[in-house]
Each structure stands twice: as C-alpha cells, then as structure tokens.
Motif scaffolding. Structure first.
Motif, PDB file in Angstrom:
ATOM      1  N   CYS A  82      19.781  16.049 -27.766  1.00  0.00           N
ATOM      2  CA  CYS A  82      20.449  16.745 -26.666  1.00  0.00           C
ATOM      3  C   CYS A  82      21.339  15.813 -25.846  1.00  0.00           C
ATOM      4  O   CYS A  82      21.874  16.225 -24.815  1.00  0.00           O
ATOM      5  CB  CYS A  82      19.410  17.383 -25.747  1.00  0.00           C
ATOM      6  SG  CYS A  82      18.446  18.665 -26.552  1.00  0.00           S
TER       7      CYS A  82
ATOM      8  N   TYR B 145      18.424  21.387 -21.154  1.00  0.00           N
ATOM      9  CA  TYR B 145      18.639  22.677 -20.496  1.00  0.00           C
ATOM     10  C   TYR B 145      18.066  23.783 -21.361  1.00  0.00           C
ATOM     11  O   TYR B 145      17.971  23.657 -22.580  1.00  0.00           O
ATOM     12  CB  TYR B 145      20.130  22.942 -20.292  1.00  0.00           C
ATOM     13  CG  TYR B 145      20.813  21.950 -19.393  1.00  0.00           C
ATOM     14  CD1 TYR B 145      20.577  21.963 -18.027  1.00  0.00           C
ATOM     15  CD2 TYR B 145      21.674  20.991 -19.907  1.00  0.00           C
ATOM     16  CE1 TYR B 145      21.201  21.043 -17.186  1.00  0.00           C
ATOM     17  CE2 TYR B 145      22.304  20.082 -19.077  1.00  0.00           C
ATOM     18  CZ  TYR B 145      22.062  20.110 -17.724  1.00  0.00           C
ATOM     19  OH  TYR B 145      22.666  19.202 -16.905  1.00  0.00           O
ATOM     20  N   GLY B 146      17.698  24.882 -20.735  1.00  0.00           N
ATOM     21  CA  GLY B 146      17.270  26.087 -21.457  1.00  0.00           C
ATOM     22  C   GLY B 146      16.107  25.843 -22.392  1.00  0.00           C
ATOM     23  O   GLY B 146      15.067  25.321 -21.996  1.00  0.00           O
TER      24      GLY B 146
ATOM     25  N   TRP C 255      20.395  15.405 -22.040  1.00  0.00           N
ATOM     26  CA  TRP C 255      20.475  16.537 -21.104  1.00  0.00           C
ATOM     27  C   TRP C 255      19.635  17.686 -21.635  1.00  0.00           C
ATOM     28  O   TRP C 255      19.920  18.223 -22.695  1.00  0.00           O
ATOM     29  CB  TRP C 255      21.925  16.984 -20.938  1.00  0.00           C
ATOM     30  CG  TRP C 255      22.775  15.895 -20.397  1.00  0.00           C
ATOM     31  CD1 TRP C 255      23.572  15.036 -21.117  1.00  0.00           C
ATOM     32  CD2 TRP C 255      22.890  15.500 -19.040  1.00  0.00           C
ATOM     33  NE1 TRP C 255      24.169  14.148 -20.283  1.00  0.00           N
ATOM     34  CE2 TRP C 255      23.782  14.399 -18.986  1.00  0.00           C
ATOM     35  CE3 TRP C 255      22.326  15.957 -17.846  1.00  0.00           C
ATOM     36  CZ2 TRP C 255      24.115  13.766 -17.812  1.00  0.00           C
ATOM     37  CZ3 TRP C 255      22.674  15.311 -16.673  1.00  0.00           C
ATOM     38  CH2 TRP C 255      23.550  14.246 -16.654  1.00  0.00           C
TER      39      TRP C 255
ATOM     40  N   ARG D 163      14.787  22.305 -22.678  1.00  0.00           N
ATOM     41  CA  ARG D 163      13.942  21.932 -21.538  1.00  0.00           C
ATOM     42  C   ARG D 163      12.537  22.509 -21.701  1.00  0.00           C
ATOM     43  O   ARG D 163      11.543  21.829 -21.441  1.00  0.00           O
ATOM     44  CB  ARG D 163      14.572  22.426 -20.224  1.00  0.00           C
ATOM     45  CG  ARG D 163      13.799  22.048 -18.994  1.00  0.00           C
ATOM     46  CD  ARG D 163      13.830  20.570 -18.803  1.00  0.00           C
ATOM     47  NE  ARG D 163      12.999  20.168 -17.682  1.00  0.00           N
ATOM     48  CZ  ARG D 163      13.017  18.974 -17.152  1.00  0.00           C
ATOM     49  NH1 ARG D 163      13.821  18.058 -17.636  1.00  0.00           N
ATOM     50  NH2 ARG D 163      12.241  18.681 -16.161  1.00  0.00           N
ATOM     51  N   GLU D 164      12.447  23.758 -22.141  1.00  0.00           N
ATOM     52  CA  GLU D 164      11.145  24.386 -22.361  1.00  0.00           C
ATOM     53  C   GLU D 164      10.371  23.646 -23.446  1.00  0.00           C
ATOM     54  O   GLU D 164       9.165  23.416 -23.317  1.00  0.00           O
ATOM     55  CB  GLU D 164      11.323  25.853 -22.745  1.00  0.00           C
ATOM     56  CG  GLU D 164      11.829  26.713 -21.610  1.00  0.00           C
ATOM     57  CD  GLU D 164      12.161  28.134 -22.039  1.00  0.00           C
ATOM     58  OE1 GLU D 164      11.793  28.526 -23.170  1.00  0.00           O
ATOM     59  OE2 GLU D 164      12.786  28.850 -21.248  1.00  0.00           O
TER      60      GLU D 164
END
Length: 64
Positions: A28, A33-34, A31, A37-38
């Motif tokens: 990633c 995100y979304g 970074w 991140r989960e």
C-alpha cells in the motif's frame, strides 16, 4: 499482497503475522485506507494475541 486470514482455530506465529503486516504496508506504499486498514487492524490484533501466546509458552525469539 498478504496471505488470506487463517482458518478459525489455527494459531500462526507472531513472526508469520508480522511478515503479513509488513507485506500489506509495503503493498500500500505505507498508506492504509479502507479495506487495507481493516486488514491491518485484524492482523495487528492477531499479532498481539500471537505475541502474548508466545510469551506465555516461552517461545519468544529475541532479535540479535
């Protein structure tokens, strides 16, 4: 990317989970995100449990 989540009841080592965390973050670009991140949060929780289990069992490997 990182490997799929383990089957229920299968305990992976902290090192294996850490490798998946590193691969995810690298894929990633650092970074999260979304969904990434989960996935990171799930891996982080799995790593925390694995570390505690290894400490309890005395399976901790120290870095050189």
């Amino acid at each position: 990317m990182s490997s799929p989540p383990p089957s229920p009841g299968v305990a992976r080592s902290a090192a294996a989970v850490n490798a998946d965390i590193r691969a995810l973050v690298l894929s990633c670009g650092g970074w999260l995100y979304g969904e990434a991140r989960e996935r990171y949060e799930a891996l982080r929780d799995e790593w925390t449990v694995a570390c505690a289990r290894e400490r309890m069992l005395g399976d901790v490997v120290t870095a050189a």
